[in-house]
Design an enzyme around this catalytic site. Structure first.
Site, short mmCIF file in Angstrom:
data_model
loop_
_atom_site.label_atom_id
_atom_site.label_comp_id
_atom_site.label_asym_id
_atom_site.label_seq_id
_atom_site.Cartn_x
_atom_site.Cartn_y
_atom_site.Cartn_z
N GLY A 1 -33.41 49.64 -3.82
CA GLY A 1 -32.60 50.47 -2.94
C GLY A 1 -31.18 49.95 -2.83
N HIS B 1 3.15 42.58 13.60
CA HIS B 1 3.33 41.99 12.27
C HIS B 1 3.26 40.48 12.37
CE1 HIS B 1 4.89 41.36 8.23
NE2 HIS B 1 5.73 40.45 8.75
N LYS C 1 -26.05 39.98 10.85
CA LYS C 1 -24.65 39.59 11.00
C LYS C 1 -24.50 38.08 11.17
CE LYS C 1 -24.43 42.87 9.74
NZ LYS C 1 -25.38 43.87 10.15
N GLY D 1 -33.92 45.34 22.95
CA GLY D 1 -32.95 45.22 21.87
C GLY D 1 -33.39 45.93 20.62
N GLY E 1 -34.70 52.69 3.00
CA GLY E 1 -34.44 53.46 4.21
C GLY E 1 -35.49 53.26 5.29
N ASP F 1 -33.08 56.66 16.55
CA ASP F 1 -33.63 56.90 15.22
C ASP F 1 -34.79 57.88 15.20
OD1 ASP F 1 -31.79 55.03 14.47
OD2 ASP F 1 -33.21 53.59 13.64
N ILE G 1 -28.58 48.69 3.81
CA ILE G 1 -29.39 47.50 4.08
C ILE G 1 -29.55 46.66 2.81
CG2 ILE G 1 -31.64 46.66 4.83
CD1 ILE G 1 -31.87 49.20 6.54
N GLU H 1 -31.42 50.97 -8.07
CA GLU H 1 -31.16 52.21 -7.33
C GLU H 1 -31.50 53.41 -8.21
OE1 GLU H 1 -30.58 55.18 -5.15
OE2 GLU H 1 -30.25 53.24 -4.16
#
Length: 473
Positions: free
Chosen positions: A190, A451, A62, A50, A280, A320, A194, A213
């Site tokens: 940052g 709708h 989440k 994972g 990051g 990544d 995230i 930031e």
């Protein structure tokens, strides 16, 4: 499935058709797809399958987002005629639920891997030459030879080079998921995806949050209209936003942390219980002998083409570790592409319609072109916006903040979209399909939308591309 046993360094090893180093959303999906295609697969992961997504990123955050969302709704329940006498929350149980959610999904993936008859090795892998993988497990060192090698080692949090970044209480995005007590004041370094997700989560639980930031605005890589609208909403919720501000150092005074920042007006000290460094992530090259393997890299990432093939024959890289778009769903698609090419098929990645979802409050989702990019390129385009304040379902839900924005070319073809508001992460998918398939705004308009529903806001924005939304004065 082809498996053979051979000798290596005086021991035995099993040869597989495909070996995958890293079991994140890129690696394990690649393994499942390769197994579907009849290849013998060995999947190697140092922690649990994972990767960052299921264990330390997408899924646990989440779960926290949902708890924060529910607590936010409870606090506004009287607006809907609902009264709670003694409402409250237990943060320890919030974190316990987060762990249960992670365990449910990770164990589910483990069952999928077992059912697909994939050889799963829990250990830290090393690659010193193409086609050879050495793994350090609890039982000892194991060796594998593979015909095709897929590198899916993911990424790790990037650390900024300032004094004090290693002090206790200075946390990475991994660390903050393990705290068992809410801080009174959290400083987040940052203002990207995230950082803002954690800002929204912890602000909902009553934490004083300050976001620092360095750039002129938050969320620098999306359509600039969205952060312009989002920033005042975050401030209104109680989050302090400091842009064009650099962090100079972090120091400890007693049990408190002092974050020294500097903007155009000079230096300022911020008092905090915890500091989240959210600047990051960077590709994780752990265990990879890049030079000896002969891999081409660029800015610390492994270079891979549209087939996910690296500069070395039969060596692929996904997720990544390749840099670029560091999103779990991109890694998964790259894993599928790599598996299919390893099986002799012809598959390629297309990055024109990649959705991005940001789980702040309210949510943000984007796909395709941004308005500032189109202006910079001198391209002609049409822009249309429809607010949730004019959508019947949003009004009934009490969630009227935000809008749907669609960008189209001169012929009306949808080339980009941004949504800020309730369920933006789900609503964007209709527009992802539109960008992917080259659909026109007219195609969306001529599609009957149920709708009352939130997707009607997408339809109305499409009407705006052609002239004017129907339900907007």
């Amino acid at each position: 499935m082809k498996r053979t046993t051979c000798a290596l360094r005086g021991g035995l090893f099993v040869k597989y058709q495909i070996g995958i180093l890293g079991g994140g959303p890129g690696g394990y999906v690649c393994a499942l797809r390769a197994a579907q295609l009849g290849l013998s697969v060995v999947l190697i992961e140092g922690e649990r399958v994972g990767g960052t997504c299921l264990n330390k990123g997408c899924i646990p955050t989440k779960a926290l987002v949902k708890s924060a969302e529910l607590w936010r709704e409870v606090q506004h329940a009287e607006d809907f005629g609902i009264r709670f006498e003694h409402a409250g929350f237990d943060f320890a149980k919030v974190m316990e639920r987060k762990e249960r959610v992670v365990e449910t999904l990770v164990s589910g993936v483990e069952r999928l891997i077992k059912a697909a008859k994939i050889k799963y090795v829990n250990g830290w892998g090393e690659v010193h030459e193409a086609g050879k993988i050495e793994v350090e497990t609890e039982e000892g060192r194991e060796f594998f030879e593979v015909e095709k090698l897929v590198l899916a080692t993911g990424s790790i949090p990037a650390r900024i080079p300032i004094n004090g970044v290693d002090l206790p209480g200075v946390l990475s995005s991994d660390d903050i998921l393990e705290i068992d007590k809410l801080p009174e004041h959290l400083v987040i370094i940052g203002g990207g995806v995230i950082g803002l997700e954690f800002a929204s989560i912890y602000q909902a639980f009553g934490v004083k949050v300050t976001v620092v930031e360095m750039l002129p605005s938050l969320l620098a890589n999306i359509d600039e209209e969205i952060p312009k609208r989002m920033t005042p909403l975050l401030k209104r919720s109680g989050i302090e936003i400091m842009t064009k501000t650099a962090v100079k150092e972090i120091r400890q005074e007693g049990v408190q942390l002092i974050v020294v920042v500097e903007d155009a007006k000079g230096q300022k000290e911020l008092l905090a219980d915890k500091v989240l460094v959210s600047t990051g992530r960077k590709p994780n090259l752990r265990g990879l002998d890049i030079d000896r393997i002969g891999l081409e890299t660029e800015r610390g990432a492994i270079v891979a083409d549209s087939r996910m093939q690296t500069s070395v024959p039969d060596v692929y890289a996904i997720g990544d570790v390749t840099g670029g778009i560091m999103l779990a769903h991109v890694a998964s698609m790259q894993g599928i592409v790599a598996a299919e090419n390893c099986a002799g098929q012809a598959a390629e990645m297309n990055y024109e319609a990649v959705p991005s979802a940001i789980f702040t409050y309210p949510e943000i989702a984007t796909v395709g072109q941004t308005e500032q990019a189109l202006k910079a390129e001198g391209k002609k385009y049409r822009s249309s916006k429809f607010p949730f304040s004019a959508n019947g379902k949003a009004i009934a839900l009490g969630e009227t903040i935000g809008l749907v924005k669609i960008l189209a070319d001169e012929q009306g073809k949808v080339i980009g979209a941004s949504i800020m508001g309730i369920q933006a992460s789900s609503l964007i998918q209709e527009l992802v399909l539109a960008v992917k398939k080259g659909l026109k705004a007219e195609d969306l308009v001529q599609t009957i939308h149920a709708h009352p529903t939130l997707p009607e806001a997408v339809m109305e924005a499409a009407h705006g591309v052609l002239g004017k939304p129907l339900h907007l004065a």
